[in-house]
Design an enzyme around this catalytic site. Sequence first.
Site, PDB file in Angstrom:
ATOM      1  N   HIS A 157       0.839  -1.197   0.000  1.00 20.60           N
ATOM      2  CA  HIS A 157       0.000   0.000   0.000  1.00 20.60           C
ATOM      3  C   HIS A 157       0.878   1.253   0.000  1.00 20.60           C
ATOM      4  O   HIS A 157       2.074   1.182   0.282  1.00 20.60           O
ATOM      5  CB  HIS A 157      -0.914   0.039   1.235  1.00 20.60           C
ATOM      6  CG  HIS A 157      -2.118  -0.846   1.109  1.00 20.60           C
ATOM      7  ND1 HIS A 157      -2.072  -2.187   1.398  1.00 20.60           N
ATOM      8  CD2 HIS A 157      -3.385  -0.587   0.703  1.00 20.60           C
ATOM      9  CE1 HIS A 157      -3.270  -2.720   1.192  1.00 20.60           C
ATOM     10  NE2 HIS A 157      -4.089  -1.774   0.768  1.00 20.60           N
ATOM     11  N   LYS A 161      -0.360   4.701   4.712  1.00 20.23           N
ATOM     12  CA  LYS A 161      -1.229   3.749   5.421  1.00 20.23           C
ATOM     13  C   LYS A 161      -0.686   3.495   6.829  1.00 20.23           C
ATOM     14  O   LYS A 161       0.515   3.276   7.008  1.00 20.23           O
ATOM     15  CB  LYS A 161      -1.328   2.434   4.630  1.00 20.23           C
ATOM     16  CG  LYS A 161      -2.327   1.462   5.241  1.00 20.23           C
ATOM     17  CD  LYS A 161      -2.733   0.376   4.263  1.00 20.23           C
ATOM     18  CE  LYS A 161      -3.711  -0.610   4.882  1.00 20.23           C
ATOM     19  NZ  LYS A 161      -4.985   0.029   5.247  1.00 20.23           N
TER      20      LYS A 161
END
Length: 270
Positions: A157, A161
Site C-alpha cells: 500500500h 497507510k
Amino acid sequence: MSDVRIGIVGCAGRMGLALIREVINTPNCILVGGSERPDSAAVGRDLGDIAGLELLGYTVTGNSESLFIDADVVLDFTTSTTTVAHAEMAAASRTALVIGTTGLEARHIAALETAAQNTPIMQAANMSLGVNLLVQLTRQVAHILDPDFDIEIIEMHHRYKVDAPSGTALALGRAAAEGRGVELDKVAVRGRDGMPGERQRGDIGFAVLRGGNVVGDHSVMFAADNERIELSHRATDRTIFARGATRAALWTHGKPPSLYSMADVLGFES
Ligand code: NAD
C-alpha cells in the site's frame, strides 16, 4: 427504487473525496452532507469544492451527529475510534451505516455488533468486487489444497497507510484458515526478522510492503515443492472502493438491524 439520502463522514479524506464523486454520479443516491474533524481546514467549505467539482450547496460540517439525522445511510471511512463513535450515533438515530475503516480490533467489532442491534450496519475491510472474489477463491483453494502448500499473503500500500497487515490481507488470511478448518490466530506468522526458525507446516505468513501511492495490491501464494499457485488483485484507483461502498449503501438501506458483510451485499455464500 426511491432515492436514498447519503452522508459521508471523513469527507475530506482520500476515500471521502472519492465517495463524494461516486455518490453524486450514482442514480438513486442523493448526497445530503459531509463531516470532518472539527479542526479540519475543510469545515465550512462546499462539498463539491473540496472534491474538485462544481459547488453542490452543502458545506462540510464539524458535527457528524447532524449527518445521522439528515441521511438515510452514512458512509464511514475514517479511523477505528471514530468509527465506533459513529456506530453509536447510527444506533441512536437508527440510521444505516456503511463502514470501510480498517484496523478494527475485536473490541471495535464488538461495539459494532452492539450498535447493529438497533440499525443495519455493513462493514467490510475492502469494498471492491475483485477483492471480495479473491477472498472467496482463497477460501476454496485453501480447502482443496493440503498443508503441503505453504500459504503466504503479500500486500503493498501507499506510504501513508497506518495499519499493517492491511484489513484485506487479514481477511484473506481468515478465508485461507477457514478453508483449512483452522483458526487464523493459531497459525498466523505476522512478519519475520532475525532468526525466526524454519517455517512450520500449516503456518499462514504475512508480508507487508509500503511505498509510493500504491492504492492496494494483494497476493495469496500457495507454495509447494516444485510448484506455486498465486492469486492476485491490484487496485489502481480508489473509485473501485467508492463504487462498492455506494452499492453497499443502496443495499443496506431498509434492511433489518444486523451486522452485514460485503459477501451479503454481493450475494456470495460465505
Ligand atoms: P484519510 O486519512 O485520507 O481519511 C480519513 C478522514 O477521516 C480524514 O479526512 C480525517 O480528518 C477524517 N476524520 C477523522 N476523525 C474524524 C471525526 N471524528 N469526524 C469526522 N471525520 C474524521 O484515510 P483514507 O485513505 O481515506 O482511509 C480511511 C480508512 O478507510 C482507512 O482505515 C483505510 O484503511 C480504509 N480504506 C478502506 C477501503 C475499503 O474498501 N474498505 C478502501 C480504502 C481505504
